[in-house]
Motif scaffolding. Structure first.
Motif, PDB file in Angstrom:
ATOM      1  N   HIS A 146       7.431  -4.763   1.455  1.00 10.78           N
ATOM      2  CA  HIS A 146       7.350  -4.058   0.183  1.00 10.78           C
ATOM      3  C   HIS A 146       8.722  -3.507  -0.208  1.00 10.78           C
ATOM      4  CE1 HIS A 146       5.685  -2.039  -3.197  1.00 10.78           C
ATOM      5  NE2 HIS A 146       6.105  -0.858  -2.770  1.00 10.78           N
TER       6      HIS A 146
ATOM      7  N   SER B 289      -2.097  -6.353  -3.673  1.00 13.16           N
ATOM      8  CA  SER B 289      -1.984  -4.990  -3.152  1.00 13.16           C
ATOM      9  C   SER B 289      -0.699  -4.867  -2.342  1.00 13.16           C
ATOM     10  CB  SER B 289      -3.192  -4.683  -2.268  1.00 13.16           C
ATOM     11  OG  SER B 289      -3.275  -5.632  -1.223  1.00 13.16           O
ATOM     12  N   ARG B 290      -0.287  -3.661  -2.111  1.00 10.76           N
ATOM     13  CA  ARG B 290       0.930  -3.454  -1.356  1.00 10.76           C
ATOM     14  C   ARG B 290       0.672  -3.818   0.111  1.00 10.76           C
ATOM     15  NH1 ARG B 290       4.012   2.229  -1.893  1.00 10.76           N
ATOM     16  NH2 ARG B 290       3.617   1.806  -4.071  1.00 10.76           N
TER      17      ARG B 290
ATOM     18  N   SER C 139       7.230  -3.331  -8.017  1.00 16.02           N
ATOM     19  CA  SER C 139       7.125  -1.896  -8.278  1.00 16.02           C
ATOM     20  C   SER C 139       5.739  -1.512  -8.792  1.00 16.02           C
ATOM     21  CB  SER C 139       8.192  -1.484  -9.285  1.00 16.02           C
ATOM     22  OG  SER C 139       8.178  -2.377 -10.382  1.00 16.02           O
ATOM     23  N   GLU C 140       4.942  -2.516  -9.183  1.00 21.35           N
ATOM     24  CA  GLU C 140       3.596  -2.214  -9.680  1.00 21.35           C
ATOM     25  C   GLU C 140       2.513  -2.477  -8.637  1.00 21.35           C
ATOM     26  OE1 GLU C 140       3.352  -4.622 -13.172  1.00 21.35           O
ATOM     27  OE2 GLU C 140       4.636  -3.288 -14.333  1.00 21.35           O
ATOM     28  N   LEU C 141       2.893  -2.956  -7.475  1.00 18.27           N
ATOM     29  CA  LEU C 141       1.895  -3.225  -6.437  1.00 18.27           C
ATOM     30  C   LEU C 141       1.307  -1.907  -5.962  1.00 18.27           C
ATOM     31  CD1 LEU C 141       3.901  -5.894  -4.432  1.00 18.27           C
ATOM     32  CD2 LEU C 141       1.695  -6.297  -5.526  1.00 18.27           C
ATOM     33  N   GLU C 142      -0.001  -1.844  -5.934  1.00 21.86           N
ATOM     34  CA  GLU C 142      -0.626  -0.578  -5.579  1.00 21.86           C
ATOM     35  C   GLU C 142      -1.095  -0.552  -4.136  1.00 21.86           C
ATOM     36  OE1 GLU C 142      -3.609   0.395  -8.428  1.00 21.86           O
ATOM     37  OE2 GLU C 142      -2.139   0.370 -10.067  1.00 21.86           O
ATOM     38  N   ILE C 143      -1.169   0.661  -3.613  1.00 18.25           N
ATOM     39  CA  ILE C 143      -1.733   0.822  -2.284  1.00 18.25           C
ATOM     40  C   ILE C 143      -3.243   0.741  -2.427  1.00 18.25           C
ATOM     41  CG2 ILE C 143      -1.965   2.365  -0.312  1.00 18.25           C
ATOM     42  CD1 ILE C 143       0.689   3.639  -1.149  1.00 18.25           C
ATOM     43  N   SER C 144      -3.851  -0.231  -1.793  1.00 16.18           N
ATOM     44  CA  SER C 144      -5.296  -0.369  -1.937  1.00 16.18           C
ATOM     45  C   SER C 144      -6.022   0.510  -0.939  1.00 16.18           C
ATOM     46  CB  SER C 144      -5.718  -1.820  -1.689  1.00 16.18           C
ATOM     47  OG  SER C 144      -5.192  -2.626  -2.691  1.00 16.18           O
ATOM     48  N   GLN C 145      -7.253   0.789  -1.287  1.00 15.29           N
ATOM     49  CA  GLN C 145      -8.149   1.437  -0.343  1.00 15.29           C
ATOM     50  C   GLN C 145      -8.431   0.436   0.772  1.00 15.29           C
ATOM     51  OE1 GLN C 145      -9.191   4.565  -0.729  1.00 15.29           O
ATOM     52  NE2 GLN C 145     -10.314   4.466   1.180  1.00 15.29           N
TER      53      GLN C 145
END
Lengths: 429, 429
Positions: A116, A219-220, A334-340
C-alpha cells in the motif's frame, strides 16, 4: 522502430533474474515488435559478481551497488528480484520510485507488507509499480483482476498458489508416505524455501492471497488479517481417508467478500477429486475467480520456475514500454479503503478425525457433544484399531466454524479422546 | 471523481446489449471507481424501439439511426452489438472509427473477415478497436494474448470455443441419443444460431480461432485459411466407442505454429476423458495457450450468455476510460504480416470407424491398405453386427494426416466397405 529503447536495470540474479535475462535475449525481436520498442538491459546487479550462473552475463554492464541503479539517469525501470520483505529490496524500490523510475518486482512478501505504501508512492511519482510475477507464477492473475474482470463485483477468489505444498501433498498420496519423509525429499530436491514455514507453514500462500484479495475487492492490502494454517499437521491417514471418500487435500488460499466484510484464509481443505482443484498436479497453480457478471472462471499454469515467472515480469515491462502506466491495485491507491475483516463467514462441511478409546458408549458421547453444538453428522467410519484405540472419521453437514471449534475443544478435553482431534474444511467449490 | 465521463453509445439491444446496460447500471459505482471516471450510456439504438426487453430502457436516450451515433459529437465510444460480418455492423464501425470514436464490439464474424482493415483504420485514427467479447465469452483471452503473454513465442493455442457444440456432444453422451434428436432439442431451447452451420458447422469456432491465431502469432488475420469440419457427422456410436476407450469427443479449434507456417483447424477430436478438455461440460469454454517461457496455461469460463459477454465488453470500456489505448492485435496493425499457412503440420493418432462386410479376409484387406500407407494400428475392435455388416474400430499410431486421408480414400472405394469411413483425430494434449 523509431522509439527509444526502454532501459531496465535488474537487481538480483538468482533463478528468476537469470530467467528474465534469458527471456529478454531469446525473444528479443518478438518483444521489440510487441512492445513497440526495444527493452534493453542497461545494468545488472547482484550480491556476488563472480558466482557461477547459467548464462554468460559479461556483455551486460555490471553495477555493484543496487542503489546506484535506482539513481542512474539512464535507467527507466528497476526490476527487483532479490526478494525478502524488508531491506535491501524495500529501500531499492523506494529509492527507485522516488527517482521516478518504474518498478517491476516478483516480491510477494514485500508487496504483502508494504504494497500500500509503495503503491501510494508510485502514484505520487506517476510511475508504475507492477508485480504480476508475485502471484501464481506464469498465470496473469494480477492483470486479470486489475483489468479484465475489474468491473465485476467479485465475491470470492480461491487458489492453489503454492506449488511446493501441492507437490508434497500429491507425493504423500502417490507414494503413501508420511509428511516428514516427503518433506525431507522435497527439501533435498531444493523445492522448499530456506525458511520452510514460508511454504509448508502457509505464509507464502498468505502473502499471495492478501495481494489477490486487495486486487479483487478493491481494498487496502492487509496481510495481518490472513488466518493461516499450514500443511505440517496433515497425516497420511487423512489423505488416504479423504481419498476413500472421493476427496483430495489441497492447501487453499480463500478470499471471500460478504456484506459483513472480507475474510482471508489459508488452510488445507478437502476438495472433490473430480473438481478442477482436485485434479491439480505437483507445481501447477490454479486460481478461481467468481464475479457477479462473469460468473466462475478458472486460470491454470505453472506457479513457479524461471520461465513462467519471467513471462509475468516481461509482461509488466511490455506494459510500461507501451506507455500503459496503470495503478498498482486497479484503482487509485490513495482511495483504497481499509475493509472490515471478518474471521469466518461461510459455513461448510468438515472432515473430522479422532483417536478414541474403544469402549462401549464412546461414539455416543462424541455424537452427543457434536449434537449439543448443532453439528449433524453426514457419515461416520471407525477404522482399524491402533492398540487400545480406534480412529474415528466423521464428515459433518454444513456448520459454522465457530460451533465446530467449540465442539472440538470440548471433545479434546474428555478422557475418551486420545490425541488432538483433526478437523479439515470441505470445500465443494 | 473529477474526470469527465466516458460517453458510450450502444448499438444492438439483444441479449448481450441488454447485458451490457444491466452491468453498467448494476455495478455503476464500482466501475466508476475502477475506471477512474463514469462510463455513461449516452445513447442506445436498435432496430425496434418497442420490442419487449428485460430492462426498462426509457431513461436512456434513444437514437433511431445507428449512423447518427457514429457521428454524434458527444459520443466517445460506439459499442457494436448487432452482429453479422457485413453491413450494417461494418459501416457503423467504419464510420465511428473515421469519426475518431473508439469501438468495442463482440462481433467475431466481422473481426474474422474485416479485422485487419478495421485495425489499420483504428490505428490511423489513433483510437481503440477492442473485441475481447468476440472470443470465448467471459474468458479474457484477447487481453491475455495481447498483453499478458505477449513476449512469449507461442507455439499453439487450442480451445473449446463453441458452447453449443460442446452442449450437443455432452448431451449425446449423457442421454445416449443421436445427433439429430439432440440437435432438435438444442434448437428448441434456443441454443443454436439461426443459421445452424455457424455453430454445428464449426464456422463460429473458425471465426474465433482465426482471431486467436492472429493474436497469438502476430500474423495478419486470415479466416479463409481455417480448415473447418463441424460436428454434424458425429454419430452416437463414435461417442460411445470413444468413451469405452477413455476418450470424449470435443470440437476443438487448433492453431499451431511451426517453422513451416501456421495452421488453423476446427474439427472434432478425441481427447482423454481425464484431461482438462475431456472434463469440460456444456457451455463452458476453455483455451490452452503454450508459450516458450510461460509453458502451458489454461483458461476456463462461460463462453456465452449476457453476463460473461458483458464482462468482456465492460473490460474493454474500462481500458478506454483509463486511457489505455492499445493496438487491436497486440502490435502495430500496419506491421502485421501475412503468414505462410500450412494445412497440416502435426502427425497424430486417429480413431477410425468402418462398416465392413463380415467375410473372411476383410480385416486383412483393410489392414493391408493401411500398412501400404505406413499407418500402423494401435488397436482394433470389431463391434456387434449390423445385419450383414460389422463396424470395425481402429486406433492408429501417430501418422501424417495426408497418409491417412489417402488410405481412407482407397478403402472407401473397395467393395467390402459399406459406408463412408469415419476418421477423427486424437489429441493427447
Amino acid at each position: 522502430m523509431e522509439k527509444n529503447p526502454l532501459n531496465i536495470g535488474i537487481v538480483g540474479l538468482g533463478t528468476v533474474g537469470i530467467g528474465v535475462v534469458d527471456f529478454l535475449t531469446t525473444n528479443k525481436d518478438l518483444i521489440t515488435l510487441r512492445a513497440g520498442r526495444e527493452i534493453r538491459i542497461s545494468g545488472i546487479c547482484a550480491k556476488r559478481k563472480n558466482k557461477k550462473r547459467e548464462l554468460n552475463l559479461s556483455r551486460f554492464r555490471w553495477i555493484s551497488d543496487p542503489l546506484t541503479l535506482s539513481n542512474e539517469q539512464g535507467i527507466d525501470v528497476v526490476v527487483e528480484l532479490i526478494g525478502g520483505q524488508n531491506d535491501p529490496a524495500k529501500s531499492i524500490i523506494e529509492k527507485s520510485l522516488l527517482n521516478k523510475k518504474h518498478v517491476v518486482t516478483a516480491n510477494k512478501a514485500l508487496i504483502a507488507h508494504h504494497g500500500h505504501y509503495l503503491a501510494i508512492l508510485a502514484e505520487e511519482q506517476k510511475v508504475s509499480l507492477n508485480f504480476e510475477a508475485a502471484v501464481a507464477g506464469g498465470i496473469p492473475i494480477v492483470k486479470i483482476l486489475k483489468e479484465s474482470l475489474s468491473g465485476n463485483d467479485i465475491s470470492r477468489v480461491y487458489g492453489v498458489i503454492n506449488g511446493t505444498c501441492n507437490y508434497i501433498l500429491t507425493q504423500m498420496e502417490n507414494h503413501e508416505q508420511d509428511y516428514s519423509k516427503i518433506f525431507r525429499d522435497a527439501q533435498n530436491l531444493g523445492f522448499v524455501e530456506k525458511d520452510p514455514s514460508l511454504d509448508v507453514g502457509g505464509i507464502d500462500s498468505a502473502h499471495k492471497i492478501s495481494i489477490i484479495a486487495a486486487l479483487a475487492f478493491g481494498s487496502r492490502i492487509n496481510f495481518d488479517n490472513v488466518k493461516i494454517k499450514g500443511i505440517e499437521s496433515i497425516s497420511l491417514i487423512d489423505i488416504t481417508s479423504a481419498s476413500a471418500m472421493g476427496y483430495r487435500i489441497k492447501l487453499l488460499g480463500l478470499a471471500n467478500k460478504s456484506t459483513a466484510g472480507i475474510s482471508q484464509v489459508v488452510e488445507p481443505c478437502l476438495v472433490p477429486k473430480e473438481s478442477l482443484f482436485g485434479k491439480l498436479d505437483g507445481g501447477t497453480n490454479m486460481v478461481m475467480v467468481e464475479g457477479n457478471f462473469v460468473e466462475k472462471t478458472h486460470y491454470i499454469g505453472l506457479g513457479a520456475g524461471a520461465g513462467p515467472t519471467a513471462s509475468s515480469i516481461v509482461s509488466d515491462l511490455i506494459d510500461i514500454a507501451r506507455g500503459n502506466i496503470s495503478s498498482s491495485f486497479g484503482q487509485r491507491a490513495s482511495e483504497l479503503e481499509i475493509s472490515q475483516h471478518v474471521s469466518e463467514d461461510l459455513s461448510s462441511s468438515f472432515y473430522l478425525r479422532f483417536l478414541l478409546t474403544d469402549k462401549p458408549g464412546t461414539l455416543a458421547k462424541l455424537a452427543g457433544i457434536l449434537g449439543k453444538y448443532g453439528i449433524s453428522i453426514n457419515h461416520m467410519r471407525q477404522l482399524r484399531h491402533q492398540g487400545e484405540n480406534a480412529p474415528v472419521l466423521i464428515v459433518t453437514h454444513p456448520t459454522a466454524k465457530i460451533s465446530l471449534t467449540s465442539a472440538i475443544k470440548e471433545i479434546s478435553k474428555i478422557e475418551i479422546c486420545k490425541s488432538d482431534p483433526v478437523y479439515i474444511r470441505i470445500e465443494d467449490l
